[in-house]
Design an enzyme around this catalytic site. Structure first.
Site, mmCIF file in Angstrom:
data_model
loop_
_atom_site.group_PDB
_atom_site.id
_atom_site.type_symbol
_atom_site.label_atom_id
_atom_site.label_comp_id
_atom_site.label_asym_id
_atom_site.label_seq_id
_atom_site.Cartn_x
_atom_site.Cartn_y
_atom_site.Cartn_z
ATOM 1 N N HIS A 198 0.914 -1.546 0.007
ATOM 2 C CA HIS A 198 -0.235 -0.222 -0.095
ATOM 3 C C HIS A 198 0.516 1.068 0.163
ATOM 4 C CE1 HIS A 198 -2.592 3.025 1.877
ATOM 5 N NE2 HIS A 198 -3.477 2.521 1.341
ATOM 6 N N ASP A 232 -9.838 -5.244 8.290
ATOM 7 C CA ASP A 232 -9.815 -4.027 8.302
ATOM 8 C C ASP A 232 -9.476 -3.281 7.089
ATOM 9 O OD1 ASP A 232 -11.478 -4.008 10.556
ATOM 10 O OD2 ASP A 232 -9.428 -4.221 11.652
ATOM 11 N N LEU A 233 -9.566 -2.873 5.959
ATOM 12 C CA LEU A 233 -9.216 -2.476 4.766
ATOM 13 C C LEU A 233 -7.394 -1.599 5.450
ATOM 14 C CD1 LEU A 233 -8.607 -1.947 2.090
ATOM 15 C CD2 LEU A 233 -10.126 -0.473 1.805
ATOM 16 N N ASP A 234 -6.970 -2.352 4.526
ATOM 17 C CA ASP A 234 -5.428 -1.237 4.894
ATOM 18 C C ASP A 234 -4.486 -0.953 6.538
ATOM 19 O OD1 ASP A 234 -5.183 -1.883 2.552
ATOM 20 O OD2 ASP A 234 -5.937 0.757 2.427
ATOM 21 N N GLU A 235 -5.261 -2.182 7.473
ATOM 22 C CA GLU A 235 -4.627 -2.532 8.781
ATOM 23 C C GLU A 235 -3.885 -3.151 9.400
ATOM 24 O OE1 GLU A 235 -5.463 0.687 10.492
ATOM 25 O OE2 GLU A 235 -6.401 1.128 9.319
#
Length: 290
Positions: A198, A232-235
């Site tokens: 990311h 959890d998106l991009d977590e």
């Protein structure tokens, strides 16, 4: 089918609640099997009260390792200390699927590094929601699977992907700039074996045209983060990050070029460390033994 070569080096990776005597208890079964330790790293976390350890070892006289005997010897130790652990052949090549959309830089970098032996991947397929990058997979003689994704077919497309993962006995899925969000169910089924890259900058820009946003704010660093995929998106737990210094003279296209450089570096290191059994997930953090 050719039988796999006998293991010459083994890797033990473990996590457990911290307690006295763990190192001694772990190394005793290795010594009993006449193993010598080539490398040992450990970390005790004061915040989570956990202990993490990576041991690389070989047979003292150079003979092949009996990993099954070692697993039997370590099992009571693991149970005693409540360990999460794995014992593997250090030379084992994880069966890997690389996922992409239309950006080629991460895919090409991983395949190139793998062709040179910098990575130890057995790439069983490149999967994409677009047909564009099939030529790159072909150039490395890797099977290419086009799985189109639309609003109407996304669940079916994911099932096709997960069926491929199951059929090919895939150990690792790398989202090498795959521009689709995986469902919660897919994330759970790939837990601990899916890595994403990311773009991340200071400050972080979300949504469309992040490098145009960065240019408008006059950022001084361009960055990228490689992390495990979670619902959890991009977590997900961070494995590696890369930062590159930039200045006011760069336009958005030049910032994007620096970003691609950061992404390839961070992702390659994260994939290598994962495949070398150097990464332990500790809650939402990771311990990386380098």
């Amino acid at each position: 089918m050719t039988s796999p070569a006998a293991a010459r080096r083994g890797v033990l990776l473990l996590s457990c609640p911290d307690a006295p005597g763990i190192v001694h208890a772990v190394t005793e079964p290795l010594a009993r099997e006449h193993c010598t330790i080539l490398q040992s790293q450990q970390f005790g976390s004061s915040t989570s009260d956990t202990f993490h350890m990576r041991v690389e070892f070989a047979h003292a006289d150079g003979d092949a390792l009996d990993l099954d005997a070692l697993r039997r010897g370590l099992a009571p130790v693991a149970e005693r200390f409540g360990m999460t652990w794995r014992l593997t052949d250090a030379a084992r090549r994880p069966r890997t699927v690389l996922m992409v959309s239309r950006f080629a830089h991460c895919l090409n970098d991983l395949l190139f590094r793998n062709s040179l032996g910098e990575l130890n991947l057995d790439v069983v397929a490149v999967v994409s929601n677009h047909p564009d990058l099939g030529r790159i997979a072909d150039s490395y003689e890797v099977p290419f699977r086009h799985i189109p994704v639309t609003a109407g077919n996304k669940p079916r497309a994911e099932e096709e992907l997960l069926a491929l993962v199951e059929e090919e006995r895939v150990d690792l899925v790398v989202l090498a700039r795959y521009m689709q969000i995986l469902s919660d169910d897919a994330c759970k089924r790939l837990d601990g074996r899916a890595i994403n890259i990311h773009h991340s900058m200071l400050p972080s820009f979300k949504g469309a045209r992040p490098y145009h946003q960065a240019h408008a704010r006059g950022v001084k660093y361009i960055g990228a983060t490689a992390h495990y995929v979670t619902a959890d998106l991009d977590e997900g737990p961070i494995i590696e990050q890369e930062l590159i210094r930039v200045d006011h003279s760069l336009d958005p296209a030049q910032l994007a070029a620096r970003g691609r450089e950061a992404e390839t570096r961070a992702l390659a290191r994260a994939v290598r460390w994962h495949c070398e059994n150097r990464v332990v997930v500790n809650g939402n953090r990771t311990v990386v033994f380098q």
